[in-house]
Scaffold this active site. Structure first.
Site, PDB file in Angstrom:
ATOM      1  N   ARG A  71       9.667  -8.408  -4.036  1.00  0.00           N
ATOM      2  CA  ARG A  71       9.119  -7.819  -2.812  1.00  0.00           C
ATOM      3  C   ARG A  71       7.601  -7.870  -2.699  1.00  0.00           C
ATOM      4  O   ARG A  71       7.083  -8.141  -1.619  1.00  0.00           O
ATOM      5  CB  ARG A  71       9.635  -6.373  -2.684  1.00  0.00           C
ATOM      6  N   ASN A  77       7.210   3.190  13.836  1.00  0.00           N
ATOM      7  CA  ASN A  77       8.631   3.062  14.175  1.00  0.00           C
ATOM      8  C   ASN A  77       8.776   3.710  15.548  1.00  0.00           C
ATOM      9  O   ASN A  77       8.857   4.926  15.655  1.00  0.00           O
ATOM     10  CB  ASN A  77       9.517   3.784  13.152  1.00  0.00           C
ATOM     11  N   TRP A 133      16.055  -2.177  -1.489  1.00  0.00           N
ATOM     12  CA  TRP A 133      14.649  -2.201  -1.072  1.00  0.00           C
ATOM     13  C   TRP A 133      13.726  -3.038  -1.940  1.00  0.00           C
ATOM     14  O   TRP A 133      12.513  -3.042  -1.730  1.00  0.00           O
ATOM     15  CB  TRP A 133      14.108  -0.764  -0.996  1.00  0.00           C
ATOM     16  N   GLU A 136      -5.234  -0.696   4.927  1.00  0.00           N
ATOM     17  CA  GLU A 136      -4.501   0.529   5.282  1.00  0.00           C
ATOM     18  C   GLU A 136      -4.215   1.383   4.045  1.00  0.00           C
ATOM     19  O   GLU A 136      -3.628   0.912   3.078  1.00  0.00           O
ATOM     20  CB  GLU A 136      -3.168   0.153   5.961  1.00  0.00           C
ATOM     21  N   ARG A 154       0.752  -5.009  11.895  1.00  0.00           N
ATOM     22  CA  ARG A 154       0.919  -4.615  10.489  1.00  0.00           C
ATOM     23  C   ARG A 154       1.581  -5.722   9.675  1.00  0.00           C
ATOM     24  O   ARG A 154       2.491  -6.394  10.155  1.00  0.00           O
ATOM     25  CB  ARG A 154       1.735  -3.330  10.384  1.00  0.00           C
ATOM     26  N   GLU A 206       3.098  10.630   0.703  1.00  0.00           N
ATOM     27  CA  GLU A 206       4.517  10.269   0.638  1.00  0.00           C
ATOM     28  C   GLU A 206       4.992  10.090  -0.797  1.00  0.00           C
ATOM     29  O   GLU A 206       5.993  10.658  -1.210  1.00  0.00           O
ATOM     30  CB  GLU A 206       4.761   8.988   1.444  1.00  0.00           C
ATOM     31  N   GLU A 255       7.297  11.392  10.704  1.00  0.00           N
ATOM     32  CA  GLU A 255       7.832  10.632   9.572  1.00  0.00           C
ATOM     33  C   GLU A 255       6.837  10.753   8.421  1.00  0.00           C
ATOM     34  O   GLU A 255       5.647  10.482   8.582  1.00  0.00           O
ATOM     35  CB  GLU A 255       8.033   9.161   9.988  1.00  0.00           C
ATOM     36  N   ARG A 256       7.334  11.185   7.285  1.00  0.00           N
ATOM     37  CA  ARG A 256       6.487  11.401   6.100  1.00  0.00           C
ATOM     38  C   ARG A 256       5.363  12.403   6.383  1.00  0.00           C
ATOM     39  O   ARG A 256       4.239  12.233   5.898  1.00  0.00           O
ATOM     40  CB  ARG A 256       5.884  10.095   5.589  1.00  0.00           C
ATOM     41  N   ASP A 315       3.979  -0.397  -1.558  1.00  0.00           N
ATOM     42  CA  ASP A 315       4.082   0.609  -0.510  1.00  0.00           C
ATOM     43  C   ASP A 315       3.469   1.930  -0.977  1.00  0.00           C
ATOM     44  O   ASP A 315       4.201   2.877  -1.252  1.00  0.00           O
ATOM     45  CB  ASP A 315       5.565   0.810  -0.165  1.00  0.00           C
ATOM     46  N   GLU A 348      11.726  -3.375   8.276  1.00  0.00           N
ATOM     47  CA  GLU A 348      12.605  -2.205   8.210  1.00  0.00           C
ATOM     48  C   GLU A 348      13.358  -2.030   9.530  1.00  0.00           C
ATOM     49  O   GLU A 348      13.351  -0.963  10.130  1.00  0.00           O
ATOM     50  CB  GLU A 348      11.798  -0.948   7.821  1.00  0.00           C
TER      51      GLU A 348
HETATM   52  O1  GCW Z   1       6.588   3.621   3.067  1.00  0.00           O
HETATM   53  C1  GCW Z   1       7.386   3.271   4.088  1.00  0.00           C
HETATM   54  C2  GCW Z   1       7.846   4.584   4.581  1.00  0.00           C
HETATM   55  C3  GCW Z   1       8.362   4.528   5.988  1.00  0.00           C
HETATM   56  C4  GCW Z   1       7.285   3.899   6.862  1.00  0.00           C
HETATM   57  C5  GCW Z   1       6.961   2.515   6.332  1.00  0.00           C
HETATM   58  C6  GCW Z   1       5.820   1.840   7.088  1.00  0.00           C
HETATM   59  C7  GCW Z   1       6.782   4.385   9.153  1.00  0.00           C
HETATM   60  O2  GCW Z   1       8.798   5.113   3.701  1.00  0.00           O
HETATM   61  O3  GCW Z   1       8.639   5.841   6.380  1.00  0.00           O
HETATM   62  O4  GCW Z   1       7.669   3.852   8.204  1.00  0.00           O
HETATM   63  O5  GCW Z   1       6.550   2.612   5.007  1.00  0.00           O
HETATM   64  O6  GCW Z   1       4.712   1.840   6.578  1.00  0.00           O
HETATM   65  O7  GCW Z   1       6.054   1.311   8.140  1.00  0.00           O
END
Ligand code: GCW
Length: 615
Positions: free
Chosen positions: A292, A159, A479, A343, A275, A349, A116-117, A321, A242
C-alpha cells in the site's frame, strides 16, 4: 451549548468576540483596542498597505508603534503585537510574511453534525443536514484561526455524503455565503469538498471528465458558487479512494480529472485541491507484492507536469495514513513540476483521540530535514475542532491548532518555542511549571510511540475507531495494513529484494533506509523484516527493545500524570486534563500488556528484566 466563552491562547481577549467587523482590517482595529486596553499597552496605528498582502510590518514612528499590512496582514500584525506583549516580550519590529500562501484546515464535518474522526464533539457549524451555528462561538473560532494564521477552512468532509452535495447546489448557496461572511473578518476563506460524480445527480449519465456535458455542468456550477461566495478559495476532491467516485471509472487519469475541475474554477481565481490518498483498499493479505505505501507514488509520479497551474496535489505526510511515525511520502519528493500541498492530521485519529497527550510541532519540524519546506507550496491539516466547550477535546490539543498556524507561517520554527509561547499565553504559569509543561509536551509523542507501535510498526490499533491495541486487528484485513509478525521475525521487507518500496526514494534516503544498519531505529520495522534476536545498535535484541519501549512508555505516562498534578492550571482545564490523563494511563497499560503478551506468545522469548508479561 455553553454560554461561557472558553479560555484560548488569547485569554485576555476572552469575553468579547469581535462583532460587526466585516474585514480583517476592521477586526484588527477591534482586537487592538480591546487587547491593548487589557494589557495596558499603547494602541498601535494601523496603516493599510496592500502591497504587503498577508504580510505585516511593525515599526515605531514618532515614538508610537505602527502596524502596516494588507487587510489580512493588519490582522496578523495585530495578533503578533498582542501576543508578544501578553507573553512579556517586546513587540516584534520588522516585516513578517507567511511562508505558505495557502494554510488550510480540512474539516471532516458532515452535514448531519457528526465529524469523521472528530474527538471534540459535534460540528461547530453543521446540524440536521444544514449550516447552523452559534455566532459567538464562530467568532471565537474565527479569532482562533486568524490569530494562529490559518487562512482557509474546508467546511465539509472529503467523503461528501449526499446532504453535503447540497452545499454547492442553488438551494445551499445562501447558507454557504453566510458562513463565508462569518469567517471573512478573520482572514479565513472557505473551501468546499465536492463529489466528483455530482453531475450524475442532474440527469447526466456520466462523470467522465472528458465529456462535454460534464465539463459544462461543472463550469456553470462554479459560476453559481463564486457568484454567491466571490472569495471562495476553491474545491477539494477525494477521488477513486475508499469507494469515492473518480476518473478511474472512465479510464481517465487523475490529471484529466483534476484539470477538468480546475478549468471550471480557474476563471474565478479558485484552486482545485486534489488529494493523493489513493490506494487499493480491497487488498488480499495473502498477496505480499501489493504494498500500500507504494500506491500514491505509482499513481501520481508519472503525472508530474500534467496538472494545470491552479491544481494543488495534497499529499499526506507519510505513505500510509497518519501513523505515529512514517517516513516522508516519496510522492512529495518526486513531483518537482507539480504544485504540492503537505497534509497533516491534527485530529488524533491514530495518535490518541485527544485523550492521550500528543504535541505535533516536534514531528512537523523533524520532517523538514527530509522534505525541504520549499518542496511544497501549501500546507493542510485535518481539523481537531468541535463543539466541546474547549474546542479541541483536550485543552492541550489547542497547542496543535496554534502550533500548526505557526508552522504554516514558518515551517522551520523551533517547536519548543512554539509550545512555550502557547503555554505562556494560555496559562501564564510560574517559570518552573511552564518548563515542566513544555518538556512534557515536547516528549509526548515519543511516550505515545513507545507504548503503542514503536520502531515503525504500524497498524496494531483497534480497527473499530482506531483507539487501543489490537495486534491482529488489521492483520488479515482488506486495507493493506500488516505487521506480519511471526514466530521468528516481524516487519515488512521494503528493500529492493522485498516490495521495492525503498526504490521510490531519491538516493540519499534510499541509502538510509535500504539496510537495517543504516536505517534509523524508529523506522526499522517499517523497512525491514527482522528476527527477534536481531541486535540493535545499543546491543539489545529487537524483542527486548519492543518489551522495553512498552514498559518505558507506560511508566513515562505515570510520570506525566505527576507533572500534571503539580501544575497550577485554571479550572476546568486542570480537571479535564487530569481526567484524560487517567484514561491515558489506563490505556497505556493496556497497550503495554497486550502488545508485549502478543510478542511473548509468538516468540517464546522472555523479558530479560523479568518484568510481568502476561500469558
Ligand atoms: O485515515 C483515513 C480515515 C478516513 C478518512 C481517510 C481520508 C475522511 O480513517 O476516515 O476519510 O483517511 O483521509 O480520506
Amino acid at each position: 451549548m455553553s454560554e461561557a466563552i472558553r479560555r484560548t491562547w488569547l485569554p485576555y481577549l476572552n469575553d468579547d468576540v469581535p462583532a460587526g467587523c466585516a474585514t480583517p482590517a476592521e477586526t484588527a482595529a477591534f482586537e487592538l483596542a480591546l487587547g491593548c486596553q487589557r494589557l495596558g499597552a499603547p494602541v498601535p496605528g494601523l496603516r493599510e498597505d496592500a502591497a504587503l498582502g498577508e504580510g505585516y510590518h511593525i515599526y515605531t514612528e514618532s515614538g508610537r508603534p505602527v502596524i502596516a499590512g494588507g487587510s489580512a496582514g493588519l490582522l496578523y500584525g495585530a495578533y503578533a503585537y498582542l501576543e508578544a506583549l501578553a507573553a512579556g516580550e517586546d513587540a516584534p519590529e520588522g516585516v513578517q510574511k507567511p511562508f505558505y500562501g495557502l494554510r488550510m484546515i480540512d474539516c471532516w464535518d458532515n452535514a448531519d453534525g457528526s465529524i469523521e474522526r472528530g474527538y471534540s464533539g459535534r460540528s461547530l457549524w453543521f446540524e440536521g443536514g444544514r449550516f447552523q451555528w452559534d455566532p459567538r462561538r464562530i467568532r471565537q473560532l474565527g479569532r482562533m484561526l486568524g490569530s494562529a494564521g490559518v487562512n482557509a477552512l474546508c467546511v465539509n468532509n472529503v467523503n461528501v455524503h449526499a446532504e453535503a452535495e447540497d452545499l454547492i447546489e442553488d438551494a445551499g448557496l445562501t447558507e454557504l455565503a453566510r458562513f463565508a461572511d462569518a469567517l471573512r473578518p478573520f482572514g479565513v476563506k472557505l473551501m468546499v469538498s465536492v463529489n466528483f460524480a455530482q453531475p450524475m445527480r442532474h440527469g447526466i449519465p456520466t462523470a467522465d471528465p472528458l465529456d462535454e456535458a460534464v465539463q459544462q455542468w461543472w463550469a456553470e456550477r462554479a459560476d453559481a458558487v463564486w457568484r454567491a461566495v466571490p472569495d471562495l478559495a476553491g474545491f477539494l476532491v477525494k477521488a477513486d479512494s475508499e469507494h469515492r467516485p473518480g476518473p478511474f471509472t472512465y479510464g481517465r487519469s487523475h490529471a484529466e480529472g483534476a484539470n477538468m475541475l480546475a478549468r471550471a474554477v480557474a476563471p474565478h481565481g479558485g484552486v482545485l485541491v486534489w488529494r493523493a490518498f489513493v490506494y487499493n483498499c480491497m487488498q488480499d493479505w495473502r498477496d505480499k507484492k501489493t504494498d500500500r505505501p507504494m500506491a500514491a507514488y505509482e499513481t501520481y509520479a508519472p503525472l508530474d507536469g500534467q496538472f494545470d497551474g491552479n491544481v494543488i496535489l495534497q499529499v499526506k505526510n507519510g505513505p500510509y495514513d497518519f501513523q505515529v511515525r512514517e517516513p516522508v511520502s516519496p510522492t512529495l519528493l518526486a513531483m518537482p513540476n507539480t504544485n504540492l500541498a503537505l497534509e497533516w492530521q491534527l485530529a488524533q485519529e491514530y495518535t490518541g483521540h485527544q485523550i492521550d497527550l500528543y504535541a505535533m510541532n516536534p514531528m512537523w519540524h523533524e520532517m523538514t530535514a527530509d522534505l525541504p519546506p520549499e518542496t511544497v507550496m501549501a500546507v493542510a491539516a485535518v481539523s481537531n475542532l468541535g463543539r466541546d466547550d474547549n474546542f479541541t477535546g483536550h485543552p492541550f490539543a489547542a497547542a496543535n491548532l496554534y502550533g500548526y498556524g505557526r508552522y504554516a507561517w514558518n515551517p522551520r520554527v523551533d517547536p519548543e518555542a512554539v509550545l512555550r509561547r502557547w503555554a505562556r499565553l494560555t496559562y501564564a504559569l510560574p517559570g518552573a511549571q511552564e518548563d515542566a509543561l513544555v518538556a512534557m509536551l515536547m516528549n509526548s509523542r515519543s511516550v505515545y510511540e513507545k507504548y503503542t507501535a514503536p520502531l515503525g510498526l504500524c497498524w496494531m490499533v483497534n480497527p473499530e475507531g482506531h483507539y487501543g491495541p489490537s495486534p491482529y486487528g488489521y492483520e488479515f484485513s482488506l486495507w493493506g495494513t500488516y505487521n506480519r509478525a511471526g514466530r521468528d521475525a516481524v516487519g515488512i521487507d521494503r528493500t529492493a529484494a522485498g516490495t521495492g518500496y525503498v526504490l521510490q526514494y531519491p538516493e540519499a534516503l534510499r541509502r538510509r533506509y535500504e539496510t537495517p544498519e543504516a536505517c534509523p531505529d524508529d523506522l526499522l520495522l517499517f523497512f525491514h523484516r527482522l528476527r527477534y534476536d536481531y541486535r540493535m545498535r545499543d546491543g539489545r535484541t529487537l524483542i527486548q527493545r519492543i518489551y522495553d519501549d512498552h514498559f518505558e512508555g507506560a511508566e513515562q505516562t505515570e510520570a506525566m500524570a505527576r507533572t500534571l498534578e503539580g501544575l497550577s492550571l485554571p479550572e476546568p482545564d486542570k480537571t479535564e486534563a487530569l481526567e484524560r490523563m487517567r484514561l491515558q494511563i489506563r490505556d497505556a497499560r493496556e497497550w503495554r500488556d497486550v502488545i508485549n503478551t502478543f510478542f511473548r506468545r509468538l516468540s517464546g522469548v522472555d523479558d530479560e528484566k523479568t518484568r510481568t508479561i502476561y500469558d
